[in-house]
Write a protein that holds these residues in place. Sequence first.
Motif, PDB file in Angstrom:
ATOM      1  N   ARG A  84       2.909  15.268   3.293  1.00  0.00           N
ATOM      2  CA  ARG A  84       2.117  15.029   4.505  1.00  0.00           C
ATOM      3  C   ARG A  84       2.989  14.540   5.650  1.00  0.00           C
ATOM      4  O   ARG A  84       2.855  15.007   6.790  1.00  0.00           O
ATOM      5  CB  ARG A  84       1.022  14.000   4.187  1.00  0.00           C
ATOM      6  CG  ARG A  84       0.147  13.615   5.375  1.00  0.00           C
ATOM      7  CD  ARG A  84      -0.929  12.666   4.909  1.00  0.00           C
ATOM      8  NE  ARG A  84      -1.466  11.868   5.974  1.00  0.00           N
ATOM      9  CZ  ARG A  84      -1.869  10.604   5.846  1.00  0.00           C
ATOM     10  NH1 ARG A  84      -1.788  10.007   4.667  1.00  0.00           N
ATOM     11  NH2 ARG A  84      -2.360   9.941   6.866  1.00  0.00           N
ATOM     12  N   ARG A 136       6.545   9.293  12.190  1.00  0.00           N
ATOM     13  CA  ARG A 136       5.635  10.078  11.341  1.00  0.00           C
ATOM     14  C   ARG A 136       5.198   9.268  10.121  1.00  0.00           C
ATOM     15  O   ARG A 136       4.011   9.222   9.781  1.00  0.00           O
ATOM     16  CB  ARG A 136       6.301  11.381  10.908  1.00  0.00           C
ATOM     17  CG  ARG A 136       6.519  12.381  12.031  1.00  0.00           C
ATOM     18  CD  ARG A 136       7.121  13.672  11.494  1.00  0.00           C
ATOM     19  NE  ARG A 136       6.224  14.319  10.555  1.00  0.00           N
ATOM     20  CZ  ARG A 136       5.256  15.177  10.881  1.00  0.00           C
ATOM     21  NH1 ARG A 136       5.045  15.478  12.152  1.00  0.00           N
ATOM     22  NH2 ARG A 136       4.487  15.720   9.964  1.00  0.00           N
ATOM     23  N   ALA A 161      -0.212  16.012  19.135  1.00  0.00           N
ATOM     24  CA  ALA A 161      -0.088  16.945  18.018  1.00  0.00           C
ATOM     25  C   ALA A 161       0.232  16.203  16.723  1.00  0.00           C
ATOM     26  O   ALA A 161      -0.281  16.552  15.647  1.00  0.00           O
ATOM     27  CB  ALA A 161       0.982  17.985  18.328  1.00  0.00           C
ATOM     28  N   ASP A 164      -2.956  14.548  15.475  1.00  0.00           N
ATOM     29  CA  ASP A 164      -3.890  15.543  14.935  1.00  0.00           C
ATOM     30  C   ASP A 164      -3.437  16.037  13.565  1.00  0.00           C
ATOM     31  O   ASP A 164      -4.267  16.361  12.709  1.00  0.00           O
ATOM     32  CB  ASP A 164      -4.029  16.720  15.893  1.00  0.00           C
ATOM     33  CG  ASP A 164      -4.747  16.355  17.178  1.00  0.00           C
ATOM     34  OD1 ASP A 164      -5.405  15.295  17.217  1.00  0.00           O
ATOM     35  OD2 ASP A 164      -4.633  17.124  18.159  1.00  0.00           O
ATOM     36  N   GLU A 165      -2.119  16.090  13.355  1.00  0.00           N
ATOM     37  CA  GLU A 165      -1.583  16.543  12.073  1.00  0.00           C
ATOM     38  C   GLU A 165      -1.690  15.467  10.999  1.00  0.00           C
ATOM     39  O   GLU A 165      -2.110  15.749   9.866  1.00  0.00           O
ATOM     40  CB  GLU A 165      -0.123  16.954  12.247  1.00  0.00           C
ATOM     41  CG  GLU A 165       0.549  17.382  10.948  1.00  0.00           C
ATOM     42  CD  GLU A 165       2.052  17.556  11.082  1.00  0.00           C
ATOM     43  OE1 GLU A 165       2.697  17.782  10.043  1.00  0.00           O
ATOM     44  OE2 GLU A 165       2.581  17.452  12.219  1.00  0.00           O
TER      45      GLU A 165
END
Length: 285
Positions: A84, A136, A161, A164-165
Amino acid sequence: MSVPYAEVIGDPIAQSKSPLIHGFWLAELGVEGRYAHCLVKLDELDEYLERRRSDPDWRGCNVTMPHKLAIMPLLDRIDPLAARIGAVNTVVREADGTLTGYNTDAPGFLEPIREEVDKIHLFRMARVLGTGGAARAIVAALADAKFVVVLAGRDPAKARAMLDELAPGGEHHAIGLDHFADPTDFAFDDREHCFDLVINASPLGMTGQPPLAFDFSHAPPRSVVYDIVTSPLDTGFLQSARAAGFATVDGLAMLIGQADEAFARFFGARPPRDRDAALRALLEK
């Protein structure tokens, strides 16, 4: 006599503090094993893994730049959290010789604030500054811990982005990094029973990098200010936070936290965390 070993790989690699951390824990526990640096260039990564895969004494490796993404397709299995996040920083050789990739940055980031995270709050918000690889892992960890995330980057579209990911469906916000540079007169709500974080997840403020421009009028009262930079350990960002009355967490706390997760996988024992003060003294020399 064979001795189990692990190592940290990257290019460059001599600056890594991981051998000091793991070596200290091995000595304190009296566990037979060793841990070292290993310089591996990007075009040598496949060959390196093939050599190590056949070595029963090799327990695995920590992975630093520039290999955290490149190593993923070379492994037999990727842990769901690492998949992920999109990066692997720990590789473990299983008993059958297969290689599994993990990301220990996310649990390592949460470890120094775990006691507060485990409490019940009416509301949790984290302002995360930076949109690189470390961010991240941090965003994924915070979203799983039920924080509302405000992600600030030079490119707000990239920040959006990423949210959203990594945290789809949440009420998270993307904003320009420069938003926090100038003072604000925003009147924060009563923050009792809330938990607010302000996190530098960027290289800004690191040795050789420009300082991070952040005005602490943007930090809600009683925020905890966290900087993942380790060189220097006491960044200008943390110094300004303390001057403004905020509690702080430095990058060494995350580094030790993520190493804890890896050490247990490599050597089958939990590190002696009651010796953290001595370890920090060694690392700060």
